[in-house]
Write a protein that holds these residues in place. Sequence first.
Motif, short mmCIF file in Angstrom:
data_model
loop_
_atom_site.label_atom_id
_atom_site.label_comp_id
_atom_site.label_asym_id
_atom_site.label_seq_id
_atom_site.Cartn_x
_atom_site.Cartn_y
_atom_site.Cartn_z
N GLY A 1 0.77 -1.23 -0.01
CA GLY A 1 0.00 -0.21 0.10
C GLY A 1 0.92 1.13 0.02
N GLY A 2 0.47 2.30 -0.56
CA GLY A 2 1.02 3.56 -0.49
C GLY A 2 -0.09 4.68 -0.58
N ILE A 3 0.44 5.89 -0.28
CA ILE A 3 -0.26 7.15 -0.43
C ILE A 3 0.18 7.97 -1.42
CG2 ILE A 3 -1.00 9.11 0.84
CD1 ILE A 3 -1.02 7.59 3.33
N PHE A 4 -0.57 8.36 -2.25
CA PHE A 4 -0.08 9.28 -3.37
C PHE A 4 -0.82 10.50 -3.48
CE2 PHE A 4 0.54 4.88 -4.42
CZ PHE A 4 1.66 4.78 -4.81
N GLU A 5 -0.24 11.77 -3.71
CA GLU A 5 -0.93 13.11 -3.76
C GLU A 5 -1.00 13.42 -5.40
OE1 GLU A 5 -1.27 17.78 -2.10
OE2 GLU A 5 0.47 16.40 -1.49
N VAL A 6 -2.30 13.55 -5.90
CA VAL A 6 -2.58 13.89 -7.13
C VAL A 6 -3.43 14.99 -7.43
CG1 VAL A 6 -2.43 11.32 -7.76
CG2 VAL A 6 -4.57 12.32 -7.46
N SER A 7 -3.18 15.42 -8.91
CA SER A 7 -4.07 16.52 -9.25
C SER A 7 -5.29 16.06 -10.30
CB SER A 7 -3.43 17.58 -10.17
OG SER A 7 -2.17 18.17 -9.41
N ALA A 8 -6.31 16.89 -10.36
CA ALA A 8 -7.14 16.36 -11.12
C ALA A 8 -7.18 16.13 -12.60
CB ALA A 8 -8.35 17.22 -11.35
N GLY A 9 -7.06 14.74 -13.05
CA GLY A 9 -6.40 14.36 -14.47
C GLY A 9 -5.39 13.70 -14.30
N ASP A 10 -4.76 13.48 -13.22
CA ASP A 10 -3.61 12.72 -13.26
C ASP A 10 -3.92 11.21 -13.42
OD1 ASP A 10 -1.90 14.70 -12.82
OD2 ASP A 10 -1.62 14.58 -10.79
N TYR A 11 -2.79 10.38 -13.59
CA TYR A 11 -3.16 8.86 -13.80
C TYR A 11 -2.01 8.21 -12.95
CZ TYR A 11 -0.05 8.68 -17.93
OH TYR A 11 1.08 8.74 -18.79
N LEU A 12 -2.75 6.88 -12.37
CA LEU A 12 -1.57 6.09 -12.18
C LEU A 12 -1.60 4.67 -12.66
CD1 LEU A 12 -0.24 4.84 -9.23
CD2 LEU A 12 -2.29 4.11 -8.54
N GLU A 13 -0.32 4.15 -12.85
CA GLU A 13 -0.15 2.78 -13.45
C GLU A 13 0.81 1.90 -12.71
OE1 GLU A 13 0.36 3.15 -17.99
OE2 GLU A 13 1.58 4.57 -17.07
N ALA A 14 0.38 0.58 -12.59
CA ALA A 14 1.29 -0.35 -11.69
C ALA A 14 2.04 -1.07 -12.86
CB ALA A 14 0.27 -1.40 -11.17
N MET A 15 3.50 -0.98 -12.69
CA MET A 15 4.38 -1.36 -13.50
C MET A 15 4.90 -2.74 -13.13
SD MET A 15 4.05 1.02 -15.72
CE MET A 15 5.37 0.43 -16.93
N TRP A 16 5.50 -3.52 -13.94
CA TRP A 16 6.25 -4.89 -13.72
C TRP A 16 7.22 -5.29 -14.70
CZ3 TRP A 16 4.90 -10.24 -14.64
CH2 TRP A 16 4.26 -10.76 -15.91
N ALA A 17 8.13 -5.93 -14.22
CA ALA A 17 9.17 -6.49 -15.07
C ALA A 17 9.65 -7.86 -14.38
CB ALA A 17 10.37 -5.49 -15.01
N VAL A 18 10.26 -8.72 -15.39
CA VAL A 18 10.69 -10.19 -15.09
C VAL A 18 12.15 -10.27 -15.55
CG1 VAL A 18 8.59 -10.83 -14.25
CG2 VAL A 18 9.53 -11.17 -16.83
N ASP A 19 13.15 -11.17 -14.97
CA ASP A 19 14.17 -11.63 -15.50
C ASP A 19 14.21 -12.88 -16.27
OD1 ASP A 19 14.01 -13.37 -13.55
OD2 ASP A 19 16.15 -12.66 -12.69
N SER A 20 12.76 -13.67 -16.32
CA SER A 20 12.41 -14.84 -17.05
C SER A 20 11.15 -14.61 -17.61
CB SER A 20 12.79 -16.05 -16.13
OG SER A 20 12.34 -17.14 -16.59
N LEU A 21 11.17 -15.39 -18.92
CA LEU A 21 9.89 -15.39 -19.42
C LEU A 21 8.97 -16.67 -18.99
CD1 LEU A 21 10.71 -14.44 -23.31
CD2 LEU A 21 9.86 -12.82 -21.09
N ASN A 22 9.50 -17.37 -17.92
CA ASN A 22 8.80 -18.46 -17.35
C ASN A 22 8.05 -18.03 -16.27
OD1 ASN A 22 9.69 -20.55 -19.23
ND2 ASN A 22 11.65 -20.52 -18.28
N THR A 23 7.22 -17.16 -16.40
CA THR A 23 6.73 -16.06 -15.39
C THR A 23 5.22 -15.75 -15.99
OG1 THR A 23 7.60 -14.29 -16.16
CG2 THR A 23 8.75 -15.52 -14.16
N SER A 24 4.28 -15.62 -15.04
CA SER A 24 2.97 -14.99 -15.43
C SER A 24 2.47 -14.26 -14.11
CB SER A 24 2.10 -15.83 -15.87
OG SER A 24 1.69 -16.77 -14.90
N LEU A 25 1.47 -13.40 -14.39
CA LEU A 25 0.64 -13.09 -13.30
C LEU A 25 -0.65 -13.77 -13.42
CD1 LEU A 25 1.33 -9.13 -13.23
CD2 LEU A 25 2.09 -10.81 -12.12
N LYS A 26 -1.12 -14.76 -12.70
CA LYS A 26 -2.01 -15.69 -13.18
C LYS A 26 -3.40 -15.52 -12.52
CE LYS A 26 -2.31 -20.75 -14.03
NZ LYS A 26 -1.61 -22.02 -13.68
N ALA A 27 -4.24 -15.57 -13.31
CA ALA A 27 -5.69 -15.49 -12.78
C ALA A 27 -6.03 -17.00 -12.91
CB ALA A 27 -6.52 -14.68 -13.77
N TYR A 28 -6.97 -17.51 -11.89
CA TYR A 28 -7.23 -18.94 -11.54
C TYR A 28 -8.79 -19.00 -11.60
CZ TYR A 28 -2.57 -20.03 -9.88
OH TYR A 28 -1.04 -20.18 -9.71
#
Length: 225
Positions: free
Chosen positions: A179-206
């Motif tokens: 969790g975190g706290i962010f201060e934003v202005s109207a119209g700002d946008y937030l993104e969640a970024m990710w990276a990996v060092d192997s392609l044998n990975t996933s963010l998996k939905a079950y």
Amino acid sequence: MLQAFPPPPHGDKWSDWGERLNAFLVRTRDRLRSLTSGDSAAEDGLLMWDRSIEHPVVSLDGEWVPLGYGANEPDQGYGYGLFFNTTTHTQAAVDTPDAIELDYTAYSKNVAIDGTYASRIVFSQAGKYMVNFTAQLNSQSASAKTFWFWPRINGTDIPGSTMRITLHDNDEAKTVARGGIFEVSAGDYLEAMWAVDSLNTSLKAYAAETFCPAVPSVTLLVKSI
């Protein structure tokens, strides 16, 4: 704070003193006075009733700020959202940042997934927001592989915000959260970024089981504070 008034004046100054006394009583009576365009928020701590949002407001730092009380929050300056991704994410290249898209909105008010870029959570109201992020990690080989996650505001990385975790076993699954706290202005946008060092990975939905609901690959909770 109650203002001190001098004793009633002598002579023909009673009308001036009376007007000042009336203004004082109006400000201190139990019933809140309605906020008008001529009311100044220069002095902190003045309590008024804002008819435009049907909510009490208080003067703070030169602005009229809505008061929060449980579920009766005003539209102005208030927002929340609960967003998911219900599909499995994979990466096309190692050590390469990618924005996580979201495809389902459970609740939303003044915060929403952008209509063009599904990775962007857009704030229509300025303010401070608590953000909670979770991701369901999956390993697809029996070797070490590392995941990184961090937030961006308007395309800029937030310093000191990265999560790092390593999986080792084939079909190993883990959930990460922060969790975190962010201060934003109207119209700002937030993104969640990710990276990996192997392609044998996933963010998996079950998929759902007979005894429990489905598992989203990513969850993002946003609430103004």
